[in-house]
Design an enzyme around this catalytic site. Structure first.
Site, PDB file in Angstrom:
ATOM      1  N   CYS A 145      76.878  64.631  74.489  1.00  0.00           N
ATOM      2  CA  CYS A 145      77.670  64.715  73.261  1.00  0.00           C
ATOM      3  C   CYS A 145      78.584  63.499  73.160  1.00  0.00           C
ATOM      4  CB  CYS A 145      78.503  65.998  73.272  1.00  0.00           C
ATOM      5  SG  CYS A 145      79.503  66.212  71.793  1.00  0.00           S
ATOM      6  N   HIS A 188      72.999  72.137  68.096  1.00  0.00           N
ATOM      7  CA  HIS A 188      74.118  71.455  68.755  1.00  0.00           C
ATOM      8  C   HIS A 188      75.174  71.062  67.709  1.00  0.00           C
ATOM      9  CE1 HIS A 188      75.732  68.393  71.798  1.00  0.00           C
ATOM     10  NE2 HIS A 188      76.335  68.061  70.674  1.00  0.00           N
ATOM     11  N   GLU A 189      74.719  70.477  66.577  1.00  0.00           N
ATOM     12  CA  GLU A 189      75.673  69.993  65.558  1.00  0.00           C
ATOM     13  C   GLU A 189      76.305  71.155  64.789  1.00  0.00           C
ATOM     14  OE1 GLU A 189      76.584  67.089  65.961  1.00  0.00           O
ATOM     15  OE2 GLU A 189      74.893  66.380  67.149  1.00  0.00           O
TER      16      GLU A 189
END
Ligand code: ZN
Length: 210
Positions: A145, A188-189
């Site tokens: 990330c 994830h986003e």
């Protein structure tokens, strides 16, 4: 008598001025729904925006981001923010495959991702994205990330999902099935928009030199 009239005229003029200033204030606050702070950050930032980092920016990275109103979707602020997020995630200094607005200091529901499931693997922006369902195989895979530099981890995620979103370029509403690694990026986003980091979900984490 004349002095009294003068005072009354002055009082009326003062009240009228106050009313005009109040209306201007309301109109300015409502300009597209963006706060003054957000507009300042969007317009003043270079194309390469500063990426928020854990733990110093945990207040924004751990917050639930707000939806864009219909008026905000059409605003020049959204257009400029999307362009700068796309520039930032693709920049060699970041070299990411996805970024969410809280990662550039804006707590609004916008993500930019690379679509490995489309020809040419383009970067696209999704406004107000919402995962309607997750399905398919749940497989472990490595993640990192931009906001958590120097770390990687293994996260188990579904390889298929249905996503509703407003297209960042055309502003059309869509509902697509997204599969494979792109589905992992979307999860994830979208997690970022709810203040969730991959490190919360990781089975294992390790340190790398970025
Ligand atoms: Zn991230």
């Amino acid at each position: 008598m004349q002095v009294k009239n003068l005072f009354r005229s002055l009082a009326i003029a003062f009240l009228a001025l106050l009313a005009i200033l109040t209306i201007i204030g309301i109109l300015r606050r409502d300009r597209g729904g963006w706060t003054q702070y957000e507009r300042g950050l969007i317009h003043r930032s270079d194309s390469l925006m500063n990426v928020t980092l854990m733990p110093k920016d945990s207040a924004i990275l751990r917050s639930k981001a707000a939806e864009l109103t219909p008026r905000m979707l059409r605003s020049r602020e959204t257009k400029e923010l999307v362009a700068k997020m796309l520039y930032t995630v693709r920049h060699p200094s970041q070299d990411g495959v996805g970024i969410a607005a809280p990662q550039v200091g804006i707590s609004r529901r916008i993500i930019c991702i690379q679509r490995f499931d489309l020809p040419g693997e383009p970067f696209v922006a999704f406004l107000n994205p919402q995962i309607d369902s997750l399905f398919g195989e749940v497989l472990p895979g490595p993640e990192g990330c931009l906001s958590v530099p120097g770390k990687r981890g293994i996260v188990r995620r579904n390889r298929s999902l249905i996503l509703s979103y407003v297209d960042g370029e055309t502003l059309d509403a869509h509902r697509d099935t997204i599969e494979g690694f792109t589905a992992v990026i979307v999860q994830h986003e979208c997690d970022h928009l709810d203040g969730v980091l991959y490190t919360d979900r990781a089975d294992s984490l390790w340190t790398v030199s970025d």
